[in-house]
Design an enzyme around this catalytic site. Sequence first.
Site, mmCIF file in Angstrom:
data_model
loop_
_atom_site.group_PDB
_atom_site.id
_atom_site.type_symbol
_atom_site.label_atom_id
_atom_site.label_comp_id
_atom_site.label_asym_id
_atom_site.label_seq_id
_atom_site.Cartn_x
_atom_site.Cartn_y
_atom_site.Cartn_z
ATOM 1 N N GLU A 29 79.358 14.959 61.652
ATOM 2 C CA GLU A 29 78.499 15.894 60.932
ATOM 3 C C GLU A 29 78.307 17.168 61.749
ATOM 4 O OE1 GLU A 29 74.284 14.998 60.404
ATOM 5 O OE2 GLU A 29 74.477 15.550 58.302
ATOM 6 N N CYS A 39 71.971 18.038 54.173
ATOM 7 C CA CYS A 39 72.679 16.771 54.369
ATOM 8 C C CYS A 39 73.629 16.476 53.210
ATOM 9 C CB CYS A 39 71.685 15.637 54.574
ATOM 10 S SG CYS A 39 70.442 15.552 53.288
ATOM 11 N N GLU A 50 66.448 8.510 55.793
ATOM 12 C CA GLU A 50 67.437 9.390 55.147
ATOM 13 C C GLU A 50 68.116 10.155 56.268
ATOM 14 O OE1 GLU A 50 68.133 9.237 52.095
ATOM 15 O OE2 GLU A 50 66.426 8.017 51.486
ATOM 16 N N LYS A 79 54.407 14.473 60.615
ATOM 17 C CA LYS A 79 54.887 15.428 61.612
ATOM 18 C C LYS A 79 56.102 16.175 61.056
ATOM 19 C CE LYS A 79 57.743 15.161 65.131
ATOM 20 N NZ LYS A 79 58.286 16.524 65.166
HETATM 21 O O1 TXE Z 1 67.182 16.066 64.229
HETATM 22 P P1 TXE Z 1 66.169 14.963 64.676
HETATM 23 P P2 TXE Z 1 67.816 17.248 65.087
HETATM 24 C C1 TXE Z 1 71.402 16.037 61.591
HETATM 25 C C2 TXE Z 1 72.278 17.225 61.906
HETATM 26 C C3 TXE Z 1 71.708 17.720 63.172
HETATM 27 C C4 TXE Z 1 71.341 16.419 63.841
HETATM 28 C C5 TXE Z 1 70.279 16.528 64.874
HETATM 29 O O2 TXE Z 1 73.595 16.798 62.139
HETATM 30 O O3 TXE Z 1 72.623 18.466 63.915
HETATM 31 O O4 TXE Z 1 70.870 15.616 62.800
HETATM 32 O O5 TXE Z 1 69.226 17.331 64.397
HETATM 33 C C6 TXE Z 1 61.774 13.916 64.913
HETATM 34 N N1 TXE Z 1 60.532 9.548 67.295
HETATM 35 N N2 TXE Z 1 70.312 16.340 60.669
HETATM 36 O O6 TXE Z 1 68.009 16.890 66.508
HETATM 37 O O7 TXE Z 1 65.963 14.993 66.151
HETATM 38 C C7 TXE Z 1 61.913 15.400 65.160
HETATM 39 O O8 TXE Z 1 60.833 15.896 65.905
HETATM 40 C C8 TXE Z 1 60.044 10.084 66.169
HETATM 41 C C9 TXE Z 1 70.443 15.795 59.369
HETATM 42 O O9 TXE Z 1 67.015 18.441 64.823
HETATM 43 O O10 TXE Z 1 66.564 13.721 64.029
HETATM 44 C C10 TXE Z 1 61.979 15.924 63.746
HETATM 45 O O11 TXE Z 1 60.666 16.006 63.192
HETATM 46 N N3 TXE Z 1 60.475 11.234 65.657
HETATM 47 C C11 TXE Z 1 69.192 15.870 58.617
HETATM 48 C C12 TXE Z 1 62.766 14.836 63.029
HETATM 49 O O12 TXE Z 1 62.674 13.685 63.860
HETATM 50 C C13 TXE Z 1 61.467 11.875 66.294
HETATM 51 C C14 TXE Z 1 68.313 17.021 58.822
HETATM 52 C C15 TXE Z 1 64.253 15.150 62.834
HETATM 53 O O13 TXE Z 1 64.809 15.531 64.059
HETATM 54 C C16 TXE Z 1 62.032 11.350 67.472
HETATM 55 C C17 TXE Z 1 68.264 17.449 60.198
HETATM 56 C C18 TXE Z 1 61.513 10.139 67.975
HETATM 57 N N4 TXE Z 1 61.963 9.568 69.097
HETATM 58 C C19 TXE Z 1 69.286 17.124 61.044
HETATM 59 N N5 TXE Z 1 62.999 12.205 67.879
HETATM 60 C C20 TXE Z 1 69.228 15.424 57.188
HETATM 61 N N6 TXE Z 1 69.507 14.154 56.943
HETATM 62 O O14 TXE Z 1 68.961 16.188 56.290
HETATM 63 C C21 TXE Z 1 63.040 13.223 67.001
HETATM 64 N N7 TXE Z 1 62.098 13.041 66.048
#
Ligand code: TXE
Length: 479
Positions: free
Chosen positions: A383, A282, A248, A173
């Site tokens: 962050e 990140c 990660e 996904k």
């Molecule tokens: O990420 P999410 P978000 C950090 C950055 C950002 C914060 C939130 O600070 O502001 O995280 O970002 C899926 N079960 N990073 O809210 O929600 C979601 O659909 C399974 C750092 O956009 O963590 C997406 O595909 N999956 C980072 C993925 O998780 C779930 C990069 C990431 O989304 C889920 C991005 C669940 N319950 C944001 N909930 C990096 N490390 O590079 C969400 N998802």
Amino acid sequence: MNIKNYINGQFQNPEKDEWLDNYCPANGEIYGQIPNSSKTDVEKAYKAAKMAFPTWSQTTLDKRSRILIKISELLETNLQRFAEAESKDNGKPVSLAKTIDIPRAASNFRFFGNAITQFASESHESVGQQAINFTLRQPIGVVGCISPWNLPLYLFTWKIAPALASGNCVVAKPSEITPMTAYLLGEICNEAGLPEGVLNIVHGLGTSTGQAIIEHPNIKAISFTGGTATGAHIAKVAAPMFKKLSLELGGKNPNIIFADCDYENMLATTVNSSFANQGQICLCGSRIFIEESIYEKFKTDFVQKVKSLKVGHPSDDSTQIGALVSKPHIEKVKQYIQIAKEEEGKILCGGNSISIKNYENGYYLEPTVIEVPNDECRVNQEEIFGPVVTIMPFKTEEEVLQMANKVKYGLSATLWTNDLKRTMRLSNQLQTGIVWVNTWMMRDLRTPFGGMKASGVGREGGFEALRFFTEAKNVCIKY
Ligand code: TXE
């Protein structure tokens, strides 16, 4: 343009006919819809993967490798199309998608297509006991890959390629905010001859589609990149089911600058490590610590360079900073700029939204440099994940080391110095998974990639990834 799920080699609508709007960050307009897939769709994807597994896991390494390399070649052939799609979905400059995101996605497939042909397992002779042990490295079965929006195809394929190379079938996904290139990847996989069901791509919200993947009792491993809070939630769901997990997560990376560095190189790289991809990586060095003796000079030169960065429409060739990924995200970043002011941070440049002619509703923000009064303020600890960095001076190596380590994250650190002993001392003591010395984001795909503390669990990259996606089984033969 509407997109569909890719299940069993075919493009399909979601069973429940629920859809989400897809926004273009450059102009704030809805330009298509994506499935909000339910448990039923994830189950369909799982079944397709399960059916495909016996054959794919027994497919010779040579054949698997050829298919992955073919996917890589097709991505290169379609570079322009993919780069434009990535930019439209994410807001990043097309030039960046064309030079970094899509070439790297192609490299991921090529690298793991080759790596699997070199992957070997161990054997241990039990001397004096007339026995030999050898390790079988067997694919896990059906695995789940969940990726974020900042480097959409780059991170999606960073998980899928090693999973497929090592003989697993995948339910994947992409982020619901940037699903487009994952959708296009399905077409390429068919063209490359990837057998149906080996890779299945379902679209939708994390809380519905993602949740169904992590809860699925027979999806035995989850590789996730995203926010730390989501990672913690996934760990909670997956732990009682004993799933293998690779997480990660976020970062708040120190960029430590000593007076003896190669100044011009440091300055140019620091602009990049602060603001590349609108600061939404990140690995960005968002906390900049500068040795006191060069602090004032750095401050003047850095701010001058940052002010000259061109914020603009992503498809404009001269644009260096594009749009942020979404409206809620730009609001979050702006809130942090407000917090900085309340904490007596000094905004040295930037801090405001920008209106770009003809794209007034796009999510554009000036690159922002904040001089912070101390390292413990929120903007220095949390962050932000946008074009915002903090700067502050330090006096001694001990002091800066302590500040560098005093955050909950531990992903990467950058060090600017020409002193070898200091390089060794700090590399040993920095609590991060990656230390870059006199460079930033230089990647060799064979190296272990990942973080400590709240930045995650496990390592990706090279043979580490192939180990993650396989079960080690020891066979002991007495002779
Ligand atoms: O990420 P999410 P978000 C950090 C950055 C950002 C914060 C939130 O600070 O502001 O995280 O970002 C899926 N079960 N990073 O809210 O929600 C979601 O659909 C399974 C750092 O956009 O963590 C997406 O595909 N999956 C980072 C993925 O998780 C779930 C990069 C990431 O989304 C889920 C991005 C669940 N319950 C944001 N909930 C990096 N490390 O590079 C969400 N998802």
